[in-house]
Enzyme design. Structure first.
Site, PDB file in Angstrom:
ATOM      1  N   HIS A   1      45.629 135.854  31.986  1.00 17.08           N
ATOM      2  CA  HIS A   1      45.837 134.681  31.026  1.00 17.08           C
ATOM      3  C   HIS A   1      44.665 133.461  31.478  1.00 17.08           C
ATOM      4  O   HIS A   1      44.310 133.582  32.733  1.00 17.08           O
ATOM      5  CB  HIS A   1      46.987 133.968  31.381  1.00 17.08           C
ATOM      6  CG  HIS A   1      47.378 133.140  30.035  1.00 17.08           C
ATOM      7  ND1 HIS A   1      46.995 131.843  30.098  1.00 17.08           N
ATOM      8  CD2 HIS A   1      48.050 133.128  28.926  1.00 17.08           C
ATOM      9  CE1 HIS A   1      47.204 131.247  28.953  1.00 17.08           C
ATOM     10  NE2 HIS A   1      48.081 132.129  28.056  1.00 17.08           N
TER      11      HIS A   1
ATOM     12  N   ASP B   1      52.740 138.496  25.954  1.00 13.67           N
ATOM     13  CA  ASP B   1      52.723 139.869  25.043  1.00 13.67           C
ATOM     14  C   ASP B   1      52.961 141.063  25.941  1.00 13.67           C
ATOM     15  O   ASP B   1      52.834 142.141  25.030  1.00 13.67           O
ATOM     16  CB  ASP B   1      51.227 139.744  24.416  1.00 13.67           C
ATOM     17  CG  ASP B   1      50.938 138.655  23.823  1.00 13.67           C
ATOM     18  OD1 ASP B   1      49.888 138.024  24.002  1.00 13.67           O
ATOM     19  OD2 ASP B   1      51.553 138.207  22.853  1.00 13.67           O
TER      20      ASP B   1
HETATM   21  C1  SDX Z   1      47.665 135.151  24.607  1.00 20.13           C
HETATM   22  O1  SDX Z   1      45.553 130.925  25.749  1.00 20.13           O
HETATM   23  C2  SDX Z   1      46.580 130.945  25.407  1.00 20.13           C
HETATM   24  O2  SDX Z   1      47.453 130.163  25.775  1.00 20.13           O
HETATM   25  C3  SDX Z   1      46.925 132.422  24.844  1.00 20.13           C
HETATM   26  C4  SDX Z   1      48.599 132.529  24.645  1.00 20.13           C
HETATM   27  C5  SDX Z   1      49.218 131.541  23.636  1.00 20.13           C
HETATM   28  O3  SDX Z   1      50.366 131.687  23.757  1.00 20.13           O
HETATM   29  O4  SDX Z   1      48.395 131.043  22.797  1.00 20.13           O
HETATM   30  O5  SDX Z   1      49.161 132.467  25.992  1.00 20.13           O
HETATM   31  C6  SDX Z   1      48.696 134.046  23.829  1.00 20.13           C
HETATM   32  O6  SDX Z   1      46.776 135.264  24.024  1.00 20.13           O
HETATM   33  C7  SDX Z   1      48.011 135.764  25.818  1.00 20.13           C
HETATM   34  C8  SDX Z   1      46.539 136.752  26.490  1.00 20.13           C
HETATM   35  C9  SDX Z   1      47.036 137.989  25.503  1.00 20.13           C
HETATM   36  N1  SDX Z   1      45.955 138.867  25.766  1.00 20.13           N
HETATM   37  C10 SDX Z   1      45.661 139.778  26.558  1.00 20.13           C
HETATM   38  O7  SDX Z   1      46.946 140.335  27.102  1.00 20.13           O
HETATM   39  C11 SDX Z   1      44.521 140.813  26.454  1.00 20.13           C
HETATM   40  C12 SDX Z   1      44.383 141.220  27.940  1.00 20.13           C
HETATM   41  N2  SDX Z   1      43.993 140.032  28.742  1.00 20.13           N
HETATM   42  C13 SDX Z   1      42.549 139.815  28.764  1.00 20.13           C
HETATM   43  O8  SDX Z   1      41.593 140.051  27.846  1.00 20.13           O
HETATM   44  C14 SDX Z   1      42.245 138.396  29.604  1.00 20.13           C
HETATM   45  O9  SDX Z   1      43.162 138.415  30.654  1.00 20.13           O
HETATM   46  C15 SDX Z   1      42.379 137.164  28.712  1.00 20.13           C
HETATM   47  C16 SDX Z   1      41.371 136.939  27.418  1.00 20.13           C
HETATM   48  C17 SDX Z   1      43.712 136.778  28.436  1.00 20.13           C
HETATM   49  C18 SDX Z   1      41.925 135.812  29.559  1.00 20.13           C
HETATM   50  O10 SDX Z   1      40.755 136.302  29.861  1.00 20.13           O
HETATM   51  P1  SDX Z   1      39.671 135.036  30.651  1.00 20.13           P
HETATM   52  O11 SDX Z   1      40.557 133.857  31.212  1.00 20.13           O
HETATM   53  O12 SDX Z   1      38.646 134.689  29.893  1.00 20.13           O
HETATM   54  O13 SDX Z   1      39.542 135.929  32.170  1.00 20.13           O
HETATM   55  P2  SDX Z   1      38.102 136.736  32.064  1.00 20.13           P
HETATM   56  O14 SDX Z   1      38.053 137.534  30.834  1.00 20.13           O
HETATM   57  O15 SDX Z   1      36.927 135.894  32.718  1.00 20.13           O
HETATM   58  O16 SDX Z   1      38.662 137.751  33.120  1.00 20.13           O
HETATM   59  C19 SDX Z   1      38.524 137.454  34.520  1.00 20.13           C
HETATM   60  C20 SDX Z   1      38.377 138.686  35.359  1.00 20.13           C
HETATM   61  C21 SDX Z   1      37.536 139.550  34.893  1.00 20.13           C
HETATM   62  O17 SDX Z   1      36.989 140.281  36.012  1.00 20.13           O
HETATM   63  P3  SDX Z   1      35.397 140.058  36.621  1.00 20.13           P
HETATM   64  O18 SDX Z   1      34.472 139.864  35.536  1.00 20.13           O
HETATM   65  O19 SDX Z   1      35.708 138.516  37.040  1.00 20.13           O
HETATM   66  O20 SDX Z   1      35.003 141.029  37.726  1.00 20.13           O
HETATM   67  O21 SDX Z   1      39.721 139.284  35.344  1.00 20.13           O
HETATM   68  C22 SDX Z   1      39.369 140.522  34.714  1.00 20.13           C
HETATM   69  C23 SDX Z   1      38.283 140.547  33.953  1.00 20.13           C
HETATM   70  O22 SDX Z   1      37.596 141.967  33.931  1.00 20.13           O
HETATM   71  N3  SDX Z   1      40.566 140.711  33.724  1.00 20.13           N
HETATM   72  C24 SDX Z   1      41.095 141.973  33.594  1.00 20.13           C
HETATM   73  C25 SDX Z   1      42.176 141.530  32.576  1.00 20.13           C
HETATM   74  N4  SDX Z   1      42.229 140.253  32.297  1.00 20.13           N
HETATM   75  C26 SDX Z   1      40.969 139.825  32.891  1.00 20.13           C
HETATM   76  N5  SDX Z   1      41.133 143.188  33.924  1.00 20.13           N
HETATM   77  C27 SDX Z   1      42.044 143.990  33.648  1.00 20.13           C
HETATM   78  N6  SDX Z   1      42.943 143.908  32.587  1.00 20.13           N
HETATM   79  C28 SDX Z   1      43.057 142.562  31.998  1.00 20.13           C
HETATM   80  N7  SDX Z   1      43.933 142.482  31.252  1.00 20.13           N
END
Ligand code: SDX
Length: 431
Positions: free
Chosen positions: A308, A366
């Site tokens: 998140h 989720d």
């Molecule tokens: C919702 O914003 C909100 O409030 C949203 C929400 C709401 O109520 O409105 O809470 C609802 O959207 C919840 C999130 C649902 N999405 C997912 O579950 C999809 C999987 N999650 C990711 O795509 C990700 O965690 C996000 C999009 C939720 C957050 O992404 P960020 O904050 O931009 O973090 P990032 O992509 O920069 O990741 C940071 C690091 C990365 O590694 P590095 O590049 O630093 O090496 O963490 C890793 C990412 O690769 N990472 C994950 C991961 N999520 C982040 N690695 C594996 N699995 C994951 N799920």
């Protein structure tokens, strides 16, 4: 905004500037950069707005470190346990928990706005039967602009109120009819003697051929799911609604924009993607393979339902959802649901893995919601429409707050331009 005598000092191009610092009632101080470009001729740069406050708000507050979510100051776990969705809607819209008579008036108002204009059915018939329900919701909600002309003038507080009630009241009917159209079953009209969640379940699952009794376990679980998804600060879809509304567009068009944004798998589409992921993993012995893929930078696979932007501890909604998943499946007598077993083991193994610990990745809202929704009988394609149904009150509350804000102006971000500088046109024969 709580003005403080604190300032931030910025030195750029040899000049020093004092920027005002505002202190919130909760959360980090903010540096006010509204005059920065005018004074210093520079922009700030923050793709994805990871360090940028787009507005001030009094509706919802998230403490990502503590895993806290407050709606008008009330913790989400208390609201999920003690309140119900329409009362939470009132709280989000008006700022206080209602006294009994105001709650009754509000619930009656919402109940009496649940029917759609009869002609709106024809919009559904323009879609293929296999259209994703989110595609239908974007279309039909946008089309409300063409029907409810008496509640599109955003300068009129009464029309804003009516539009708010119509959107909250009609979204269950719109979502249920998207599901019915998908299944080829006839539309079911709302009933005024049912509560909000029961009405939605009946519109989804009843058929004219027989009586339908709402299972109280399912309606309570549905109501709790709606409460847990209601609002969440300036997330991507809420920010979309605010930006669309800043141009003065009508509320139905702006909410349709929010629905479109929520559909993405990185946002509200994650609940569908998460259940599809659990299905693909299939059994607990395959979990290590998928955890390895999630950690592999060369593999685009991510654990859906994990991570998140704000929560860097646990998502308090996921905790309540996990407990609800256990309760609902137990009460429904669904023993050893393989997806629930995989989800619990996946959570356990991921949280023990240093990669997820150091990146502070935890299950989000989720991760467990899809398991409950599937147990209720919904196909995965209906998971995000249900998220949109719930989040409508958050979008509408934030929209109302923004429209009433005297500081409200059209949103227009700037950019870091890395393209070509000016050059003359070259005729095709000279290229
Ligand atoms: C919702 O914003 C909100 O409030 C949203 C929400 C709401 O109520 O409105 O809470 C609802 O959207 C919840 C999130 C649902 N999405 C997912 O579950 C999809 C999987 N999650 C990711 O795509 C990700 O965690 C996000 C999009 C939720 C957050 O992404 P960020 O904050 O931009 O973090 P990032 O992509 O920069 O990741 C940071 C690091 C990365 O590694 P590095 O590049 O630093 O090496 O963490 C890793 C990412 O690769 N990472 C994950 C991961 N999520 C982040 N690695 C594996 N699995 C994951 N799920």
């Amino acid at each position: 905004m709580t003005d403080s005598n604190k300032t931030a000092t910025l030195t750029v191009h040899g000049e020093t500037y004092e920027l005002p610092v505002h202190s919130p009632t909760a959360g980090p101080d903010v540096i006010d950069i509204r005059k920065l470009y005018g004074d210093a001729g520079v922009f700030t740069y923050d793709p994805g707005f990871t360090s940028t406050a787009s507005c001030d708000s009094t509706i919802t507050y998230i403490d990502g470190e503590k895993g806290e979510l407050l709606h008008r100051g009330y913790p989400i776990d208390q609201l999920a346990e003690k309140s119900h969705f329409l009362e939470v809607c009132y709280l989000l819209l008006y700022g206080e928990l209602p006294v009994a008579k105001d709650l009754e008036t509000f619930e009656t108002t919402i109940t009496r706005h649940t029917m759609l204009h009869e002609q709106m059915q024809y919009f559904y018939r323009g879609f293929r039967r296999d259209a994703h329900p989110m595609a239908i919701m974007v279309g039909v909600v946008g089309a409300m602009s063409a029907f409810y002309h008496d509640s599109t003038d955003i300068t009129d507080p009464h029309q804003r109120e009516v539009a708010s009630h119509r959107l909250i009241a009609k979204m269950p009917t719109i979502a249920a009819w998207a599901y019915k159209y998908h299944t080829g079953q006839p539309f079911v009209y709302p009933r005024n003697d049912l509560d909000y969640a029961s009405n939605f379940l009946r519109m989804c699952f009843s058929v004219p051929a027989e009586e339908y009794e709402v299972n109280p376990i399912l309606s309570r679980a549905m109501d709790r799911i709606l409460t847990l998804h209601a609002d969440h600060e300036q997330n991507a879809s809420t920010s979309t609604v605010r930006l669309a509304s800043s141009s003065g567009a009508n509320p139905f068009a702006c909410i349709a924009a929010g629905i479109a944004c929520l559909w993405g798998p990185a946002h509200g589409g994650a609940n569908q993607a998460c259940l599809e992921m659990l299905e693909e993993i299939g059994s607990v012995d395959r979990i290590p393979e998928y955890i390895a893929r999630a950690k592999d930078k060369n593999d685009p696979f991510r654990l859906m339902g994990f991570g998140h932007r704000v929560y860097k501890n646990f998502d308090p909604r996921a905790k309540v959802m996990k407990q609800s998943a256990d309760e609902v499946l137990d009460l429904l007598g669904i023993e050893n649901n393989p997806k629930l077993q995989v989800a619990k083991e996946l959570e356990r193994e991921a949280l023990e893995d240093p990669y997820f610990a150091e990146k502070k990745l935890f299950p989000n809202v989720d991760f467990y919601s899809g398991i409950i929704l599937e147990a209720m009988g919904f196909p995965t394609s209906m998971f995000t429409p249900i998220f949109a149904l719930s989040r409508t009150v958050g979008w509408v509350s934030q929209w109302k707050e923004m429209i009433a804000d005297p500081q409200n102006k059209i949103g227009r971000p700037r950019q870091l331009y890395l393209g070509e500088t000016m050059r003359d046109y070259v005729d095709i024969e000279n290229r």
